[in-house]
Write a protein that holds these residues in place. Structure first.
Motif, PDB file in Angstrom:
ATOM      1  N   ARG A 130      -8.659  13.333  -1.896  1.00 33.69           N
ATOM      2  CA  ARG A 130      -8.211  14.679  -2.927  1.00 33.69           C
ATOM      3  C   ARG A 130      -8.625  15.888  -2.504  1.00 33.69           C
ATOM      4  O   ARG A 130      -9.859  15.828  -1.896  1.00 33.69           O
ATOM      5  N   LEU A 174      -5.044  17.262   4.328  1.00 29.90           N
ATOM      6  CA  LEU A 174      -5.052  15.971   3.638  1.00 29.90           C
ATOM      7  C   LEU A 174      -4.212  14.745   4.400  1.00 29.90           C
ATOM      8  O   LEU A 174      -5.061  13.809   4.521  1.00 29.90           O
ATOM      9  N   ASP A 185      -8.958   6.718  -2.441  1.00 32.03           N
ATOM     10  CA  ASP A 185      -8.383   7.988  -2.772  1.00 32.03           C
ATOM     11  C   ASP A 185      -8.903   9.036  -2.191  1.00 32.03           C
ATOM     12  O   ASP A 185     -10.120   9.136  -1.815  1.00 32.03           O
ATOM     13  N   ARG A 232       0.874  16.071  -6.709  1.00 29.28           N
ATOM     14  CA  ARG A 232       0.445  17.454  -6.999  1.00 29.28           C
ATOM     15  C   ARG A 232       0.305  17.537  -8.531  1.00 29.28           C
ATOM     16  O   ARG A 232       0.898  16.997  -9.177  1.00 29.28           O
ATOM     17  N   ILE A 252      -4.305  20.433  -7.472  1.00 28.70           N
ATOM     18  CA  ILE A 252      -4.896  19.289  -7.106  1.00 28.70           C
ATOM     19  C   ILE A 252      -4.053  18.326  -6.242  1.00 28.70           C
ATOM     20  O   ILE A 252      -3.086  17.945  -6.827  1.00 28.70           O
ATOM     21  N   ARG A 283      -3.608   8.016  -3.117  1.00 30.45           N
ATOM     22  CA  ARG A 283      -4.314   6.859  -3.116  1.00 30.45           C
ATOM     23  C   ARG A 283      -3.421   5.570  -2.260  1.00 30.45           C
ATOM     24  O   ARG A 283      -2.287   5.572  -2.427  1.00 30.45           O
ATOM     25  N   SER A 320      -3.664  14.634  -4.118  1.00 30.01           N
ATOM     26  CA  SER A 320      -4.258  13.558  -4.038  1.00 30.01           C
ATOM     27  C   SER A 320      -3.225  12.566  -3.722  1.00 30.01           C
ATOM     28  O   SER A 320      -2.136  12.559  -3.842  1.00 30.01           O
TER      29      SER A 320
END
Length: 139
Positions: A12, A28, A10, A40, A53, A57, A55
């Motif tokens: 973030r 990122l 992950d 998002r 945020i 995975r 992120s």
């Protein structure tokens, strides 16, 4: 490395109201494979300010190899390997904090802004086995 000793990785990053969303996403993406999806989620700070945020995975072995390859570009990768006992917890999760500003410039550095968490495969699921598997993956 034929197999990757991780269940998933992950990444973030938080994008604060004073930051440009696209730049944080670009930072990122410095770690991610080209077609990786970034989620998002909107949140709010203590004073009501907007926090986004971002992120991602990855669970595919090739995608995880890409991220690990980027991590191996660290100038002090040996130092990171030496700290694995502190960076892997009792739940076999590996944590690294990466510099968001450097990532935006496509440079790989430890720092603040991007959090990497990887679930290390270890059988039995013990910290010592996870540390050794993470060490091999970062070699």
């Amino acid at each position: 490395m034929a197999s990757v000793p991780f269940h998933y990785i992950d990444l973030r990053a938080f994008c604060y109201a004073t930051e440009d969303d696209q730049r944080v996403e670009d930072a990122l993406r410095a770690y991610l494979p080209e077609d990786a999806e970034i989620e998002r989620m909107k949140s709010e700070g203590h004073l009501g300010d907007r926090i986004l945020i971002l992120s991602a995975r990855v669970e595919n072995a090739d995608e995880m190899r890409h991220i690990l390859g980027r991590l191996r570009e660290l100038d002090d990768i040996d130092g990171l390997r030496d700290e694995l006992d502190q960076r892997v917890d009792d739940n076999c999760s590996f944590f690294v904090s990466l510099d968001k500003q450097a990532a935006y410039r496509d440079e790989i550095e430890l720092g603040d802004g991007i959090t990497l968490r990887a679930k290390v495969e270890a059988y039995p699921a013990k910290k010592d086995a996870a540390v050794e598997n993470a060490r091999k993956a970062l070699s």
